[in-house]
Motif scaffolding. Structure first.
Motif, short mmCIF file in Angstrom:
data_model
loop_
_atom_site.label_atom_id
_atom_site.label_comp_id
_atom_site.label_asym_id
_atom_site.label_seq_id
_atom_site.Cartn_x
_atom_site.Cartn_y
_atom_site.Cartn_z
N THR A 148 0.83 -1.20 0.00
CA THR A 148 0.00 0.00 0.00
C THR A 148 0.87 1.25 0.00
N ARG A 149 1.96 1.23 0.74
CA ARG A 149 2.87 2.37 0.74
C ARG A 149 3.51 2.57 -0.64
N ALA A 150 3.87 1.47 -1.29
CA ALA A 150 4.45 1.57 -2.62
C ALA A 150 3.44 2.14 -3.61
N LEU A 151 2.19 1.73 -3.48
CA LEU A 151 1.13 2.26 -4.33
C LEU A 151 0.94 3.75 -4.08
N ALA A 152 0.91 4.12 -2.81
CA ALA A 152 0.75 5.54 -2.45
C ALA A 152 1.88 6.38 -3.05
N GLN A 153 3.08 5.83 -3.04
CA GLN A 153 4.22 6.56 -3.61
C GLN A 153 4.02 6.75 -5.11
N LYS A 154 3.55 5.72 -5.79
CA LYS A 154 3.28 5.85 -7.23
C LYS A 154 2.21 6.90 -7.51
N LEU A 155 1.22 6.97 -6.61
CA LEU A 155 0.13 7.91 -6.79
C LEU A 155 0.46 9.30 -6.24
N GLN A 156 1.68 9.45 -5.72
CA GLN A 156 2.13 10.73 -5.14
C GLN A 156 1.24 11.17 -3.99
N ILE A 157 0.84 10.19 -3.18
CA ILE A 157 0.04 10.46 -1.99
C ILE A 157 0.99 10.64 -0.81
N THR A 158 0.92 11.78 -0.16
CA THR A 158 1.80 12.05 0.96
C THR A 158 1.04 12.32 2.25
#
Length: 247
Positions: free
Chosen positions: A207-217
């Motif tokens: 989920t963290r890797a996905l968030a990084q791809k989506l530029q979610i901070t």
């Protein structure tokens, strides 16, 4: 920022020579005159500044929306069907709402009731929850506990614990989690023994890797179909966005 946006318009408005369009071509005297004219014009017409700012913000928002659309499209699989995230609401709903959340996040807690109201009043929305602990060790502990509850006791128990963790305002400790488990007649020892399993660790990492791809901070962050919604949204705005997507 302001000179790039308003200098050409002011040059025309003030009937300055074409060379005024490029400040580097002005002599020192011409540059001083131009700056004085600009200052006088802005003092007389301060709304020009706000118009320039609003124009810039509008262009930036459009660019962000286009970028977010591409991010969602390119990562649709892990967003909407990762094989492990909890799903609630109407499984056949025509709207899918995904939330990245942290149990220690004040705005997540604030939006929790709004989302619940939306699901209840609409009845045709599918909800997907992504565990995204980013606010320290207590956040991580809460997410591990929630995921372990899902893996040990099932989706219904996860749903109850998710709601309880969102409503909880104290420190996340082993004793506090034990009390929550006992409140819902769950086997805390069995859940605790699974909190550090590879399966739980992998879910959080993916989920963290996905968030990084989506530029979610930050949290909460929502995905509604092809759109990313970054931050807290009140019920009325979410309801309006749902109606917009259906249209």
């Amino acid at each position: 920022m302001f000179p790039r946006l308003i200098a050409p318009a002011l040059a025309c408005a003030l009937a300055l020579p074409a060379s005024a369009m490029d400040l580097t071509e002005l002599t020192d005297a011409e540059r001083a005159q131009f700056r004085a004219e600009v200052r006088a014009y802005l003092l007389e017409n301060p709304e020009v500044i706000m118009e320039a700012v609003e124009s810039l913000q509008g262009r930036e928002a459009e660019a962000q929306a286009r970028a977010d659309f591409d991010l969602v499209t390119n990562n649709a699989g892990p967003i909407f069907d990762d094989g492990y995230s909890w799903e609630g609401g109407n499984p056949d709903g025509d709207i899918v709402l995904v939330e990245f959340l942290d149990y220690r996040c004040g705005y997540c807690k604030k939006s929790h009731g709004e989302v619940a109201k939306l699901l209840e009043t609409d009845g045709n929305i599918k909800m997907i929850v992504k565990e995204f602990p980013i606010l320290g060790e207590q956040s991580m502990m809460a997410s591990r506990f929630a995921i372990a509850t899902k893996n040990v006791a099932g989706d219904d128990s996860y749903d109850k614990i998710k709601d309880a963790l969102m409503a909880f305002n104290g420190d996340i400790t082993t004793a506090a989690l034990r009390r929550l488990a006992e409140t819902y007649q769950l086997d805390f020892d069995a859940i605790e023994s699974k909190m550090n399993d590879d399966e739980v660790t992998r879910e959080i990492a993916e989920t963290r890797a996905l968030a990084q791809k989506l530029q979610i901070t930050g949290t909460p962050t929502f995905v509604m179909h092809d759109e990313m919604l970054r931050g807290y949204l009140p019920y009325d705005q979410m309801q309006a966005l749902v109606a917009e997507k259906r249209d």
